[in-house]
Design a protein around this motif. Structure first.
Motif, PDB file in Angstrom:
ATOM      1  N   ARG A 132     -10.670  18.898   6.622  1.00 16.83           N
ATOM      2  CA  ARG A 132      -9.949  18.585   5.379  1.00 16.83           C
ATOM      3  C   ARG A 132      -8.509  19.056   5.539  1.00 16.83           C
ATOM      4  O   ARG A 132      -8.279  20.195   5.944  1.00 16.83           O
ATOM      5  N   GLU A 134      -6.135  20.613   4.066  1.00 15.25           N
ATOM      6  CA  GLU A 134      -5.789  21.482   2.943  1.00 15.25           C
ATOM      7  C   GLU A 134      -4.711  22.450   3.400  1.00 15.25           C
ATOM      8  O   GLU A 134      -4.423  22.546   4.588  1.00 15.25           O
ATOM      9  N   ARG A 140      -9.529  29.366   4.508  1.00 12.76           N
ATOM     10  CA  ARG A 140      -9.343  27.922   4.284  1.00 12.76           C
ATOM     11  C   ARG A 140      -8.669  27.312   5.498  1.00 12.76           C
ATOM     12  O   ARG A 140      -7.549  27.693   5.849  1.00 12.76           O
ATOM     13  N   TYR A 141      -9.357  26.435   6.165  1.00 10.14           N
ATOM     14  CA  TYR A 141      -8.849  25.853   7.405  1.00 10.14           C
ATOM     15  C   TYR A 141      -8.958  24.347   7.349  1.00 10.14           C
ATOM     16  O   TYR A 141      -9.624  23.795   6.479  1.00 10.14           O
ATOM     17  N   PHE A 144     -13.106  23.439   9.703  1.00  9.16           N
ATOM     18  CA  PHE A 144     -13.934  24.584   9.343  1.00  9.16           C
ATOM     19  C   PHE A 144     -15.382  24.192   9.572  1.00  9.16           C
ATOM     20  O   PHE A 144     -15.680  23.040   9.882  1.00  9.16           O
ATOM     21  N   ARG A 280     -19.576  20.798 -11.187  1.00 10.17           N
ATOM     22  CA  ARG A 280     -19.173  19.947 -10.070  1.00 10.17           C
ATOM     23  C   ARG A 280     -18.615  18.701 -10.725  1.00 10.17           C
ATOM     24  O   ARG A 280     -19.231  18.170 -11.642  1.00 10.17           O
ATOM     25  N   ALA A 302     -15.948  31.891  -2.321  1.00 11.67           N
ATOM     26  CA  ALA A 302     -17.195  31.115  -2.377  1.00 11.67           C
ATOM     27  C   ALA A 302     -17.696  30.863  -0.959  1.00 11.67           C
ATOM     28  O   ALA A 302     -16.985  30.267  -0.147  1.00 11.67           O
ATOM     29  N   GLY A 305     -21.855  26.427  -1.852  1.00 11.61           N
ATOM     30  CA  GLY A 305     -21.904  25.631  -3.075  1.00 11.61           C
ATOM     31  C   GLY A 305     -23.037  24.638  -2.955  1.00 11.61           C
ATOM     32  O   GLY A 305     -23.291  24.107  -1.872  1.00 11.61           O
ATOM     33  N   ALA A 327     -24.015  23.605   0.833  1.00  7.52           N
ATOM     34  CA  ALA A 327     -23.236  23.787   2.061  1.00  7.52           C
ATOM     35  C   ALA A 327     -22.656  25.190   2.060  1.00  7.52           C
ATOM     36  O   ALA A 327     -22.050  25.624   1.072  1.00  7.52           O
ATOM     37  N   GLY A 329     -19.998  27.785   3.778  1.00  6.09           N
ATOM     38  CA  GLY A 329     -18.780  27.845   4.591  1.00  6.09           C
ATOM     39  C   GLY A 329     -18.982  28.930   5.649  1.00  6.09           C
ATOM     40  O   GLY A 329     -18.932  30.117   5.343  1.00  6.09           O
ATOM     41  N   ARG A 332     -16.101  31.499   6.295  1.00 10.54           N
ATOM     42  CA  ARG A 332     -16.034  32.565   5.275  1.00 10.54           C
ATOM     43  C   ARG A 332     -17.196  33.526   5.404  1.00 10.54           C
ATOM     44  O   ARG A 332     -17.044  34.728   5.200  1.00 10.54           O
TER      45      ARG A 332
HETATM   46  P1  ATP Z   1     -13.361  25.734  -2.587  1.00  9.01           P
HETATM   47  O1  ATP Z   1     -13.430  25.784  -4.058  1.00  9.01           O
HETATM   48  O2  ATP Z   1     -13.358  27.078  -1.963  1.00  9.01           O
HETATM   49  O3  ATP Z   1     -12.283  24.841  -2.085  1.00  9.01           O
HETATM   50  P2  ATP Z   1     -15.172  23.545  -2.328  1.00  9.01           P
HETATM   51  O4  ATP Z   1     -15.629  23.313  -3.705  1.00  9.01           O
HETATM   52  O5  ATP Z   1     -14.142  22.665  -1.741  1.00  9.01           O
HETATM   53  O6  ATP Z   1     -14.733  25.078  -2.119  1.00  9.01           O
HETATM   54  P3  ATP Z   1     -17.546  22.576  -1.014  1.00  9.01           P
HETATM   55  O7  ATP Z   1     -16.946  21.264  -0.746  1.00  9.01           O
HETATM   56  O8  ATP Z   1     -18.664  22.688  -1.984  1.00  9.01           O
HETATM   57  O9  ATP Z   1     -16.426  23.645  -1.383  1.00  9.01           O
HETATM   58  O10 ATP Z   1     -17.994  23.227   0.374  1.00  9.01           O
HETATM   59  C1  ATP Z   1     -18.947  24.286   0.455  1.00  9.01           C
HETATM   60  C2  ATP Z   1     -18.360  25.510   1.116  1.00  9.01           C
HETATM   61  O11 ATP Z   1     -17.590  25.178   2.261  1.00  9.01           O
HETATM   62  C3  ATP Z   1     -17.404  26.292   0.250  1.00  9.01           C
HETATM   63  O12 ATP Z   1     -18.086  27.149  -0.634  1.00  9.01           O
HETATM   64  C4  ATP Z   1     -16.612  27.074   1.280  1.00  9.01           C
HETATM   65  O13 ATP Z   1     -17.318  28.241   1.674  1.00  9.01           O
HETATM   66  C5  ATP Z   1     -16.547  26.126   2.446  1.00  9.01           C
HETATM   67  N1  ATP Z   1     -15.245  25.451   2.530  1.00  9.01           N
HETATM   68  C6  ATP Z   1     -14.799  24.384   1.811  1.00  9.01           C
HETATM   69  N2  ATP Z   1     -13.568  24.024   2.205  1.00  9.01           N
HETATM   70  C7  ATP Z   1     -13.211  24.884   3.209  1.00  9.01           C
HETATM   71  C8  ATP Z   1     -12.052  25.032   4.038  1.00  9.01           C
HETATM   72  N3  ATP Z   1     -11.007  24.212   3.955  1.00  9.01           N
HETATM   73  N4  ATP Z   1     -12.044  26.041   4.952  1.00  9.01           N
HETATM   74  C9  ATP Z   1     -13.097  26.875   5.080  1.00  9.01           C
HETATM   75  N5  ATP Z   1     -14.215  26.781   4.333  1.00  9.01           N
HETATM   76  C10 ATP Z   1     -14.281  25.797   3.407  1.00  9.01           C
END
Ligand code: ATP
Ligand code: MG
Length: 451
Positions: A132, A134, A140-141, A144, A280, A302, A305, A327, A329, A332
């Motif tokens: 992603r 981001e 946050r990577y 990931f 969600r 988090a 989720g 899922a 992360g 993290r």
């Molecule tokens: P966040 O609110 O932290 O952005 P999200 O709602 O985008 O999370 P989900 O799409 O439900 O998260 O993904 C499940 C998990 O994946 C998250 O709880 C987080 O631990 C991890 N995750 C999501 N985006 C990233 C990212 N860019 N880098 C690292 N871990 C991530």
């Protein structure tokens, strides 16, 4: 020739290196083990899919799809030679994307392989990289890793929701993840008097306080009012506390389902906290939602989720199918585990201490010793011990120095005398003590000291 540039990993991506990778492997082994005990099998979907799959599953309006995907054009129905640079952007090109998440792929695979004809439900887990675009920061990577699982088909019995949550919590407990907290909520279902009624009530309450909200929340009143509940802005918190709550709008079926999920969690000894603000944003998510946070992660706290998504398989062209998943992360999760280890002062039992140091360093010298050293290394490795065998002979002093530098516990000293006598010297580096062994005795000694 021009001096080569200094290459670096692309922003938001990183190299995972030893000894940390030992921890990654341990985490993944535990996931496989725990999920296996719950009857889950591994699925390995591809890392890229048609963009359209994610647009449909995740939603074209979401940040993920609208601006965070790595998308590019690819050729369809053409030979490889034809897909030269010149034609790469032709109308025949299909759009493909690196996966930003894997639920869509798992559902696609479920449909593609007619898994509804197999015993239901199908319980699948996956591990691997997601992508992603981001803003990179701690936790946050752009590349990931997630560890996730999905239960597809069968019924929507509350016990399934509870078992999926119990499974993640069992996994986290096993890893001794510090400061774990599970939040649960029910967001009802899409029918009129349940979520739609709630969203309408929420929207009109938000309209009344619009002036006091920040720009993001103001925009979301129109696009996705549920997401306002997610806001972390300090000044919005007291306002959000006064908003209508979904629990007061759930239909009888959803209410009963939620009550039963909580009861099932209690039966399983899973501690949870109800959090009415946990939502969600997507339409196909329904009823049970949950999030797990852990310690040492700052605002990206988090680690998992999940939720129920009974409409998703159908949305992707499959039969009506119940679904729930989560899922984790992994980046993290690892960060939190490392923080935990640090605050314990890195206990000797820590997975990082196990690292990749050789147990035995073979200090060998002498022309006739080389063959014995090679054989000793082979026999010890076959017995499961890690061994460092220097490629060329070294003076014993040098060898011992290198052995300690590598963190070896023992040095096996092999010189002409030892080989001639068939009695090998094992030196314990921590205290300098030495013992003599025949080869079978040595193996026995190492086995018994493995503990
Ligand atoms: P966040 O609110 O932290 O952005 P999200 O709602 O985008 O999370 P989900 O799409 O439900 O998260 O993904 C499940 C998990 O994946 C998250 O709880 C987080 O631990 C991890 N995750 C999501 N985006 C990233 C990212 N860019 N880098 C690292 N871990 C991530
Ligand atoms: Mg996100």
């Amino acid at each position: 020739m021009a001096k080569p540039p200094k290459f670096q990993a692309i922003r938001g991506t990183r190299d995972l290196l030893p000894p940390e990778t030992a921890l990654w492997n341990r985490v993944e082994e535990n996931a496989r083990h725990v999920f296996g005990t719950f009857g889950f099998g591994e699925i390995r979907p591809p890392v890229f899919e048609p963009t359209e799959l994610f647009a449909r599953a995740v939603g074209g309006e979401t940040d993920i799809v609208s601006k965070e995907m790595y998308t590019f054009a690819d050729q369809t129905g053409q030979s490889e030679e034809a897909s030269s640079l010149a034609t790469r952007h032709s109308p025949l090109a299909t759009s493909i994307s690196l996966r930003p998440e894997a639920t869509a792929s798992v559902c696609r695979a479920y449909i593609e392989h007619n898994m509804q004809q197999l015993p239901q439900p199908q319980k699948l887990y996956y591990l691997g990289p997601m992508f992603r675009r981001e803003r990179p920061q701690k936790g946050r990577y752009r590349q990931f890793y997630q560890i996730g699982a999905e239960v597809l088909g069968g019924s929507d019995a509350p016990a399934i929701d509870a078992e999926v949550i119990e499974m993640v919590m069992t996994f986290f407990n096993r890893l001794q993840l510090p400061g774990v907290q599970l939040d649960v909520n029910s967001i009802g279902h899409a029918a009129d008097n349940c979520r739609r009624g709630y969203v309408a009530a929420l929207k009109s309450a938000l309209e009344k306080v619009k002036d006091k909200l920040g720009a993001d929340s103001q925009r979301r009143i129109e696009t996705n009012p549920l997401r306002v509940l997610d806001s972390k802005l300090e000044h919005e918190q007291p306002i959000i506390e006064t908003l209508p709550r979904i629990a007061d709008h759930l239909c009888d079926d959803c209410k009963a389902h939620y009550a039963a999920v909580k009861c099932q969690l209690e039966l399983r000894g899973v501690l949870y906290k109800e959090n009415w603000r946990l939502v969600r944003g997507l339409d196909y998510y329904m009823r049970t939602t949950f999030e797990i946070t852990a310690q040492g992660l700052g605002s990206q706290n988090a680690v998992c989720g999940g939720g129920r998504y009974d409409g998703l398989v159908e949305l992707l062209g499959g039969p009506p199918t119940k679904g729930i998943g989560f899922a984790i992360g992994e980046d993290r999760l690892i960060l939190s585990l490392l923080e935990g280890l640090k605050s314990q002062g890195g206990s000797p039992n820590s997975p990082l201490a196990a690292g990749h140091s050789p147990l035995v360093y073979i200090a060998w010298m002498g022309e006739h010793v080389c063959a014995t050293a090679i054989r000793a290394a082979k026999d010890l490795r076959n017995a499961g011990f890690s061994v460092e065998l220097p490629p060329t002979e070294q003076k014993f002093g040098k060898a011992l120095e290198r052995a300690s530098k590598l963190g070896s516990r023992y040095a096996l000293i092999l010189g002409d005398n030892e080989v001639a006598e068939g009695s090998w010297t094992l030196k314990t580096l921590a205290d300098g003590s030495q013992q003599k062994f025949t080869e079978p005795e040595l193996l026995e000694f190492l086995r018994s000291s493995r503990g």
